[in-house]
Each structure stands twice: as structure tokens, then as C-alpha cells.
Design an enzyme around this catalytic site. Structure first.
Site, mmCIF file in Angstrom:
data_model
loop_
_atom_site.group_PDB
_atom_site.id
_atom_site.type_symbol
_atom_site.label_atom_id
_atom_site.label_comp_id
_atom_site.label_asym_id
_atom_site.label_seq_id
_atom_site.Cartn_x
_atom_site.Cartn_y
_atom_site.Cartn_z
ATOM 1 N N ARG A 50 76.639 -38.783 -85.420
ATOM 2 C CA ARG A 50 76.295 -37.663 -84.464
ATOM 3 C C ARG A 50 75.544 -36.404 -84.973
ATOM 4 N NH1 ARG A 50 80.889 -37.205 -80.270
ATOM 5 N NH2 ARG A 50 79.002 -36.303 -79.200
ATOM 6 N N HIS A 76 88.587 -41.692 -83.482
ATOM 7 C CA HIS A 76 87.584 -41.038 -82.517
ATOM 8 C C HIS A 76 86.908 -42.187 -81.803
ATOM 9 C CE1 HIS A 76 87.808 -37.480 -84.628
ATOM 10 N NE2 HIS A 76 88.171 -37.833 -85.831
ATOM 11 N N PRO A 98 91.240 -31.770 -76.941
ATOM 12 C CA PRO A 98 90.434 -31.052 -75.832
ATOM 13 C C PRO A 98 89.613 -31.896 -75.153
ATOM 14 C CG PRO A 98 90.189 -29.730 -77.865
ATOM 15 C CD PRO A 98 91.168 -30.825 -78.129
ATOM 16 N N ASN A 99 89.340 -31.839 -73.916
ATOM 17 C CA ASN A 99 88.419 -32.470 -72.993
ATOM 18 C C ASN A 99 88.509 -33.986 -72.924
ATOM 19 O OD1 ASN A 99 86.606 -30.103 -72.752
ATOM 20 N ND2 ASN A 99 86.360 -29.995 -74.702
ATOM 21 N N ALA A 108 87.378 -31.842 -80.605
ATOM 22 C CA ALA A 108 86.573 -30.801 -81.355
ATOM 23 C C ALA A 108 87.209 -30.303 -82.370
ATOM 24 C CB ALA A 108 85.772 -29.987 -80.619
ATOM 25 N N TYR A 147 81.029 -41.664 -74.779
ATOM 26 C CA TYR A 147 82.396 -41.907 -74.834
ATOM 27 C C TYR A 147 82.808 -43.039 -74.121
ATOM 28 C CZ TYR A 147 82.413 -37.063 -77.292
ATOM 29 O OH TYR A 147 82.179 -36.151 -78.050
ATOM 30 N N GLU A 160 93.916 -41.172 -87.876
ATOM 31 C CA GLU A 160 92.992 -40.210 -86.731
ATOM 32 C C GLU A 160 92.129 -41.220 -86.291
ATOM 33 O OE1 GLU A 160 91.515 -36.533 -88.354
ATOM 34 O OE2 GLU A 160 89.496 -37.147 -87.699
ATOM 35 N N ARG A 173 83.390 -37.802 -68.585
ATOM 36 C CA ARG A 173 82.426 -37.010 -69.754
ATOM 37 C C ARG A 173 81.385 -37.679 -70.762
ATOM 38 N NH1 ARG A 173 85.493 -35.313 -75.274
ATOM 39 N NH2 ARG A 173 83.909 -33.795 -76.080
ATOM 40 N N ASN A 194 93.735 -37.962 -81.711
ATOM 41 C CA ASN A 194 92.235 -37.711 -81.627
ATOM 42 C C ASN A 194 92.214 -36.189 -81.200
ATOM 43 O OD1 ASN A 194 89.573 -37.361 -80.937
ATOM 44 N ND2 ASN A 194 89.470 -39.243 -79.464
HETATM 45 C C1 DQA Z 1 85.887 -37.155 -80.794
HETATM 46 C C2 DQA Z 1 84.648 -36.525 -81.194
HETATM 47 C C3 DQA Z 1 84.723 -35.141 -81.301
HETATM 48 O O1 DQA Z 1 83.380 -34.705 -82.256
HETATM 49 C C4 DQA Z 1 84.368 -34.552 -79.929
HETATM 50 O O2 DQA Z 1 84.495 -32.985 -80.209
HETATM 51 C C5 DQA Z 1 85.362 -35.190 -79.084
HETATM 52 C C6 DQA Z 1 85.928 -36.657 -79.100
HETATM 53 C C7 DQA Z 1 85.632 -38.684 -80.408
HETATM 54 O O3 DQA Z 1 86.704 -39.056 -79.929
HETATM 55 O O4 DQA Z 1 84.569 -39.264 -80.673
HETATM 56 O O5 DQA Z 1 85.899 -34.485 -78.388
HETATM 57 O O6 DQA Z 1 86.972 -37.031 -81.380
#
Ligand code: DQA
Length: 150
Positions: free
Chosen positions: A109, A102, A12-13, A79, A25, A100, A20, A76
Site C-alpha cells: 500500500r 492487518h 480506529p475505524n 492506523a 478491507y 499483530e 469502509r 489490529n
Molecule cells: C489496517 C491497515 C492500516 O494501515 C489502516 O490504517 C487500518 C487497517 C488493516 O487492517 O489492513 O485502519 O490495520
């Protein structure tokens, strides 16, 4: 012989990357990340499926697709990393290598981001390297796939 397939799933997002929270990011868009991954995958002799969804169920369906069709998976989970036992269960049912990923260093964080529920099902985790982490994850995935066959 058909090329091995790498599947890259984005949660998501992540469709909003570039716009964003760029201080966290970066300014690279998801389309730009996909283009870099396509170039890297081609150089590694991998075919690539690259997807993004805001929906937990769709991500789980795609993990199950990767389980059946891919040689390796990079995810990835956004959240859902911090909350989704359902995604952990889907990843635990996969017997191909899983990385995985990020963009940010989740350990630097907010406290609620410092634990990954899903990483327990991963062969390895790449974080904190921004968009550059994606092609690096493909390199790592290729090595693990080859090692598994050696
Ligand atoms: C994320 C880190 C997560 O905490 C966050 O909710 C994201 C992006 C990252 O790529 O740093 O959406 O996965």
C-alpha cells in the site's frame, strides 16, 4: 480449570468494516468477524474478549488488561500501527504472545503504511488475508500458547 482467554483488540475505524473502503478491507463487518472468532475460539477451547476502540488511550488500557488477564493477545491497531510509540510501549510490557493483524497487506500500500511501529512487540504478524486472518490468528495464538507450555 478455567479456559485460557484470548483478547482481540481492534483500533480506529474498524467499527466501519463492511462499509469502509470495501475494495481494500472487504465487505465482512466487524460483528461478522467477531462471530467467526467466537466459533473458532470455542473450537480451540479459548474464551474470547473481542473489542474495538477509536481511542489510543482506551486501546492502551485494554492492552494492559490483556497483560493481566489473557493468555494471548491479537491486535489490529489500525492506523496507530504506523504512529503509536505509546501502543508499542504498552505491547512491549506484555509477556504473553502477541499477534499483530492487518486485513490488508500494508507492504503493498502507500509508503506511509509500509512501516509498523507496533510490530516490533509482536511474536508474529498476519496480513493481507482479509477477514479470514482473524480465525487464522487465533489458530496461531493457540499454537504459541501451547508451545510456551510444552
Ligand atoms: C489496517 C491497515 C492500516 O494501515 C489502516 O490504517 C487500518 C487497517 C488493516 O487492517 O489492513 O485502519 O490495520
Amino acid at each position: 480449570m478455567a479456559e485460557d482467554a484470548a483478547h482481540i483488540l481492534n483500533g480506529p475505524n474498524l467499527n466501519l468494516l463492511g462499509a469502509r473502503e470495501p475494495a481494500i478491507y472487504g465487505t465482512t463487518t466487524l460483528a461478522e468477524i467477531e462471530a467467526a472468532c467466537r466459533e473458532k475460539a470455542e473450537s480451540l477451547g479459548l474464551s474470547l474478549v473481542f473489542r474495538q476502540s477509536n481511542s489510543e488511550g482506551e486501546l492502551i488500557d485494554w492492552v494492559q488488561t490483556a497483560r493481566a488477564e489473557a493468555a494471548g493477545l491479537i491486535i489490529n491497531p489500525g492506523a496507530y500501527t504506523h504512529t503509536s510509540i505509546a501502543l508499542l510501549d504498552a505491547l512491549s510490557a506484555v509477556d504473553i504472545p502477541v499477534i499483530e493483524l492487518h486485513l490488508s497487506n500494508i507492504h503493498a500500500r502507500e509508503t506511509f503504511r509500509r512501516h509498523s511501529v507496533t510490530a516490533a512487540a509482536a511474536s508474529g504478524v498476519i496480513m493481507g488475508l482479509g477477514a479470514a486472518g482473524y480465525p487464522l490468528a487465533l489458530d496461531a495464538l493457540k499454537r504459541i500458547i501451547n508451545k510456551g507450555r510444552a
